[in-house]
Design an enzyme around this catalytic site. Structure first.
Site, PDB file in Angstrom:
ATOM      1  N   VAL A   1     -37.162 -69.046  -5.292  1.00 55.98           N
ATOM      2  CA  VAL A   1     -37.460 -68.872  -6.713  1.00 55.98           C
ATOM      3  C   VAL A   1     -36.240 -69.106  -7.588  1.00 55.98           C
ATOM      4  O   VAL A   1     -35.094 -68.992  -7.130  1.00 55.98           O
ATOM      5  CB  VAL A   1     -38.055 -67.467  -6.998  1.00 55.98           C
ATOM      6  CG1 VAL A   1     -39.397 -67.291  -6.314  1.00 55.98           C
ATOM      7  CG2 VAL A   1     -37.084 -66.363  -6.598  1.00 55.98           C
TER       8      VAL A   1
ATOM      9  N   ASP B   1     -33.323 -60.333  -0.090  1.00 55.37           N
ATOM     10  CA  ASP B   1     -33.938 -61.306   0.812  1.00 55.37           C
ATOM     11  C   ASP B   1     -33.741 -60.769   2.244  1.00 55.37           C
ATOM     12  O   ASP B   1     -34.467 -59.863   2.646  1.00 55.37           O
ATOM     13  CB  ASP B   1     -33.246 -62.644   0.540  1.00 55.37           C
ATOM     14  CG  ASP B   1     -33.878 -63.826   1.248  1.00 55.37           C
ATOM     15  OD1 ASP B   1     -35.102 -63.918   1.295  1.00 55.37           O
ATOM     16  OD2 ASP B   1     -33.122 -64.682   1.744  1.00 55.37           O
TER      17      ASP B   1
ATOM     18  N   LYS C   1     -38.221 -59.727  -1.224  1.00 56.67           N
ATOM     19  CA  LYS C   1     -38.995 -60.560  -0.283  1.00 56.67           C
ATOM     20  C   LYS C   1     -39.091 -59.790   1.030  1.00 56.67           C
ATOM     21  O   LYS C   1     -38.268 -59.990   1.926  1.00 56.67           O
ATOM     22  CB  LYS C   1     -38.282 -61.889  -0.038  1.00 56.67           C
ATOM     23  CG  LYS C   1     -38.190 -62.828  -1.201  1.00 56.67           C
ATOM     24  CD  LYS C   1     -37.521 -64.129  -0.727  1.00 56.67           C
ATOM     25  CE  LYS C   1     -37.194 -65.048  -1.859  1.00 56.67           C
ATOM     26  NZ  LYS C   1     -36.354 -66.195  -1.416  1.00 56.67           N
TER      27      LYS C   1
ATOM     28  N   ARG D   1     -24.099 -63.805  -9.654  1.00 54.88           N
ATOM     29  CA  ARG D   1     -24.382 -64.034 -11.036  1.00 54.88           C
ATOM     30  C   ARG D   1     -25.858 -63.774 -11.340  1.00 54.88           C
ATOM     31  O   ARG D   1     -26.250 -63.636 -12.477  1.00 54.88           O
ATOM     32  CB  ARG D   1     -24.038 -65.504 -11.382  1.00 54.88           C
ATOM     33  CG  ARG D   1     -22.542 -65.720 -11.545  1.00 54.88           C
ATOM     34  CD  ARG D   1     -22.231 -67.203 -11.728  1.00 54.88           C
ATOM     35  NE  ARG D   1     -21.853 -67.762 -10.416  1.00 54.88           N
ATOM     36  CZ  ARG D   1     -21.576 -69.036 -10.239  1.00 54.88           C
ATOM     37  NH1 ARG D   1     -21.682 -69.897 -11.242  1.00 54.88           N
ATOM     38  NH2 ARG D   1     -21.202 -69.483  -9.068  1.00 54.88           N
ATOM     39  N   GLY D   2     -26.659 -63.744 -10.298  1.00 49.60           N
ATOM     40  CA  GLY D   2     -28.115 -63.743 -10.457  1.00 49.60           C
ATOM     41  C   GLY D   2     -28.712 -62.624 -11.282  1.00 49.60           C
ATOM     42  O   GLY D   2     -29.807 -62.767 -11.829  1.00 49.60           O
TER      43      GLY D   2
ATOM     44  N   ASP E   1     -30.735 -68.945  -9.675  1.00 52.23           N
ATOM     45  CA  ASP E   1     -30.496 -70.392  -9.645  1.00 52.23           C
ATOM     46  C   ASP E   1     -30.949 -71.070  -8.369  1.00 52.23           C
ATOM     47  O   ASP E   1     -31.138 -70.450  -7.322  1.00 52.23           O
ATOM     48  CB  ASP E   1     -28.994 -70.658  -9.769  1.00 52.23           C
ATOM     49  CG  ASP E   1     -28.254 -70.308  -8.472  1.00 52.23           C
ATOM     50  OD1 ASP E   1     -28.352 -69.153  -8.030  1.00 52.23           O
ATOM     51  OD2 ASP E   1     -27.631 -71.206  -7.886  1.00 52.23           O
TER      52      ASP E   1
HETATM   53  P1  IMP Z   1     -29.689 -61.641   1.158  1.00 55.23           P
HETATM   54  O1  IMP Z   1     -28.290 -61.289   1.525  1.00 55.23           O
HETATM   55  O2  IMP Z   1     -30.332 -62.548   2.187  1.00 55.23           O
HETATM   56  O3  IMP Z   1     -30.569 -60.467   0.836  1.00 55.23           O
HETATM   57  O4  IMP Z   1     -29.586 -62.595  -0.078  1.00 55.23           O
HETATM   58  C1  IMP Z   1     -29.626 -62.163  -1.332  1.00 55.23           C
HETATM   59  C2  IMP Z   1     -29.057 -63.197  -2.272  1.00 55.23           C
HETATM   60  O5  IMP Z   1     -29.431 -64.536  -1.923  1.00 55.23           O
HETATM   61  C3  IMP Z   1     -29.666 -62.941  -3.610  1.00 55.23           C
HETATM   62  O6  IMP Z   1     -28.856 -62.045  -4.328  1.00 55.23           O
HETATM   63  C4  IMP Z   1     -29.696 -64.301  -4.218  1.00 55.23           C
HETATM   64  O7  IMP Z   1     -28.460 -64.549  -4.854  1.00 55.23           O
HETATM   65  C5  IMP Z   1     -29.867 -65.247  -3.049  1.00 55.23           C
HETATM   66  N1  IMP Z   1     -31.276 -65.596  -2.905  1.00 55.23           N
HETATM   67  C6  IMP Z   1     -32.180 -65.097  -2.032  1.00 55.23           C
HETATM   68  N2  IMP Z   1     -33.395 -65.641  -2.210  1.00 55.23           N
HETATM   69  C7  IMP Z   1     -33.269 -66.504  -3.244  1.00 55.23           C
HETATM   70  C8  IMP Z   1     -34.198 -67.357  -3.940  1.00 55.23           C
HETATM   71  O8  IMP Z   1     -35.407 -67.452  -3.651  1.00 55.23           O
HETATM   72  N3  IMP Z   1     -33.682 -68.080  -4.970  1.00 55.23           N
HETATM   73  C9  IMP Z   1     -32.369 -68.030  -5.326  1.00 55.23           C
HETATM   74  N4  IMP Z   1     -31.477 -67.245  -4.725  1.00 55.23           N
HETATM   75  C10 IMP Z   1     -31.918 -66.489  -3.689  1.00 55.23           C
HETATM   76 MG    MG Z   2     -27.282 -62.575  -5.602  1.00 58.62          MG
END
Ligand code: IMP
Ligand code: MG
Length: 179
Positions: free
Chosen positions: A155, A105, A133, A45-46, A161
């Protein structure tokens, strides 16, 4: 769910976000100037606020579609799994696809989503992420367009969220626990 008390420290102002979104939209519009119809795929949803602002700044014919993925680590930590909770409505075969993500992330979510979408043979596929990040990356995925590189902080705001809260903040802030 009980939440530890926290406050949110502003990291990126609404004004700075708007200026960056406008600049990204200019770059994206010129990149796809030769494209019939771009499919912009928002990852729920982000990304919902980001995609809403971004597509309104694009000077291109676009279709908008959404996908929802949920990532979670299993007990072994080294292997991460991604589940598709909502798939696209439309076909992307032979199409130009721009995947819009809120935050990259570790990169697992994006990597799995891109692998799934690749099997459908889009013509070209690129990624635009509002936030990145770099210090947290565990995969080789990269976004062609990034709004802001940020430090390793949790964040919220502008669609993003913490336990489903703070998505409606107009700016992006870092969560700081106070209790
Ligand atoms: P990844 O699979 O580790 O790259 O995670 C990505 C997803 O984790 C993002 O699309 C966000 O939904 C969530 N996410 C990563 N970092 C944050 C943060 O700092 N705040 C909120 N959601 C996060
Ligand atoms: Mg996401």
């Amino acid at each position: 769910m009980t939440q530890k008390p926290y406050t949110v420290d502003e990291l990126i102002s609404a004004k700075a976000i708007a200026a960056r979104v406008e600049a990204l939209a200019k770059e994206i519009s010129s990149h796809y100037a030769d494209t019939d119809k771009l499919v912009v795929v928002g990852l729920l949803r982000g990304s919902f606020i980001f995609i809403a602002d971004l597509v309104r700044e694009l000077d291109l014919p676009v279709e908008v579609d959404f996908m929802e993925a949920s990532s979670y680590g299993n007990s072994t930590e080294s292997s991460r799994e991604v589940r598709i909770l909502k798939d696209l409505r439309g076909e992307i075969a032979g199409r130009d696809v721009l995947v819009v993500e809120d935050i990259v992330d570790t990169g697992y979510t994006l990597k799995h989503v891109l692998e799934i979408l690749e099997t459908r043979h889009p013509r070209r596929m690129e990624v635009c992420a509002l936030l990145n990040k770099p210090s947290r990356r565990e995969t080789d995925v990269t976004a062609r367009w990034v709004g802001f590189d940020i430090p390793d902080k949790f964040v919220v705001g502008y669609g993003i969220d913490y336990a489903q809260r703070n998505r409606n903040l107009p700016h992006i802030g870092a969560v700081r626990f106070t209790g």
